[in-house]
Design an enzyme around this catalytic site. Structure first.
Site, PDB file in Angstrom:
ATOM      1  N   ARG A 154      19.018  -1.369  20.019  1.00 50.05           N
ATOM      2  CA  ARG A 154      17.839  -1.558  19.167  1.00 50.05           C
ATOM      3  C   ARG A 154      18.068  -0.658  17.957  1.00 50.05           C
ATOM      4  O   ARG A 154      18.931  -0.935  17.151  1.00 50.05           O
ATOM      5  CB  ARG A 154      16.548  -1.268  19.932  1.00 50.05           C
ATOM      6  CG  ARG A 154      15.308  -1.807  19.208  1.00 50.05           C
ATOM      7  CD  ARG A 154      14.029  -1.538  19.969  1.00 50.05           C
ATOM      8  NE  ARG A 154      13.730  -0.119  20.074  1.00 50.05           N
ATOM      9  CZ  ARG A 154      12.642   0.382  20.677  1.00 50.05           C
ATOM     10  NH1 ARG A 154      11.777  -0.440  21.241  1.00 50.05           N
ATOM     11  NH2 ARG A 154      12.433   1.675  20.724  1.00 50.05           N
ATOM     12  N   LYS A 200       0.938   3.239  21.864  1.00 49.23           N
ATOM     13  CA  LYS A 200       1.041   1.910  21.246  1.00 49.23           C
ATOM     14  C   LYS A 200       0.493   0.808  22.148  1.00 49.23           C
ATOM     15  O   LYS A 200      -0.154  -0.124  21.676  1.00 49.23           O
ATOM     16  CB  LYS A 200       2.484   1.606  20.839  1.00 49.23           C
ATOM     17  CG  LYS A 200       3.467   1.490  21.991  1.00 49.23           C
ATOM     18  CD  LYS A 200       4.866   1.159  21.478  1.00 49.23           C
ATOM     19  CE  LYS A 200       5.847   1.030  22.635  1.00 49.23           C
ATOM     20  NZ  LYS A 200       7.204   0.686  22.163  1.00 49.23           N
TER      21      LYS A 200
END
Length: 357
Positions: free
Chosen positions: A135, A40
């Site tokens: 998260r 990413k």
């Protein structure tokens, strides 16, 4: 100074990335832990993905479906993982481009199941546990019931459990956390007679744990990006011994060099980003201007490689104190990058990607 190439550019040393990947494969592999190469931060760059695969990393993970598609269409031969829970609106693309996705929501898994089953496919999923970083993740107390519902669905296969650390809350993947994860995994495997291929204990932040622990428990996988690309662990941002920290260099060009005051003059308000900047009076100084700014790269994540100082930036300019350097218009200026700056530069369409070996 170098005048030759297009700027701005990010110079990518593929040989240094390959070396880091190989060293980390050996380091983690010695303790029975495999690696997912996280792409990413490099925007699913196919040239970099190919380096990882050639070094033996056969599973690539990315948070953007567009990046998975790009790597597939470039002919990269790997298993592809969506590194986050999908959104309901993109489930069709997940089935098309990801072999595995990480999941935390039953409604999304149900839709993955329906689409995969209709296409006579079996989509693999890794269920993410909430281990304190706050998260993504299923609360441990809810995991058994969650798995029971997922196992009843056609078209999907639970192949792993994982957890995230040092991403949102800064919680470290400590030995205590890893032991807790191993115990939860053992309980799930025993309760459901469910062999799991991936017990993914975290990311590059797991490096210090790896170096200190003797028994890694059930953990057999980590997801590495920063340690491969920048040779650092994210908890303290310390360099990892023996790895290259300079595989990426950001290069741009001086577009103005003049002697000017060190403090803006005139009635003051906000700057371009809504701040009220403060300046130290250093008298007259030789100032440089670069033709890049926050639209191109996260300027706060750049460190000049020459003895100059970044004074600030706007959308498309960086202002420098040139100090005693002899930089002139047209000269190139090189910077090292931290993780955030690398992410922004690799994502920016305005920054040329240039490769060295």
């Amino acid at each position: 100074m170098i005048h030759a190439s297009v700027t701005p550019r990010i110079e990518i040393n593929l040989a240094k990335i390959a070396y880091n990947a190989n060293q980390l494969l050996q380091l983690y592999g010695a303790k029975g832990i495999g690696i997912m190469g996280v792409t990413k931060v490099v925007c699913g760059n196919p040239a970099i993905a190919e380096v990882l695969v050639n070094k033996g990393i056969g599973v690539l993970a990315d948070s953007k479906l567009e990046n998975l598609r790009k790597m597939r269409e470039a002919g990269i031969q790997a298993q592809f993982v969506l590194l986050r829970t999908p959104s309901l609106s993109e489930v069709n693309e997940v089935i098309a481009y990801a072999d595995i996705s990480m999941n935390t929501e039953l409604a999304i898994i149900q839709k993955l199941s329906a689409i995969a089953h209709a296409q006579n496919k079996r989509h693999q999923i890794i269920l993410m546990l909430e281990m304190g970083d706050l998260r993504e993740g299923i609360m441990p107390a809810d995991m058994a019931g969650f798995i029971a519902e997922v196992l009843a669905l056609p078209g999907v296969q639970v192949v792993g459990l994982g957890a995230s650390f040092a991403c949102f809350g800064g919680v470290k993947p400590s030995a205590v956390k890893m032991d807790e994860l191993s115990a939860i995994v053992q309980g799930i495997e025993d309760q459901f007679s469910l062999p799991l291929m991936y017990i993914s204990g975290g990311n590059s932040a797991n490096y210090n744990w790896l170096m200190e622990v003797k028994d890694t428990g059930k953990i057999n996988n980590v997801r590495l990006g920063e340690s491969i690309y920048l040779g650092r662990e994210p908890v303290f941002r310390e360099a990892i011994s023996g790895l290259f920290t300079d595989a990426f260099t950001f290069v741009t060009e001086v577009i103005e060099a003049k002697v000017k005051p060190s403090v803006p003059y005139g009635e003051k308000g906000q700057d371009a980003f809504g701040n009220l900047p403060q300046f130290q009076d250093r008298g007259m100084m030789r100032r440089g201007l670069l033709g890049v700014g926050e639209q191109d790269v996260l300027v706060s994540g750049l460190t000049p490689q020459a003895n100059i100082e970044v004074l600030g930036s706007s959308s498309d300019h960086i202002v420098l104190d040139l100090k005693k350097s002899n930089l002139q218009v047209g000269d190139e200026v090189s910077f090292s990058l931290n993780y955030s700056a690398l992410l922004s530069a690799m994502t920016s369409p305005y920054v040329l990607k240039a490769y060295t070996h």
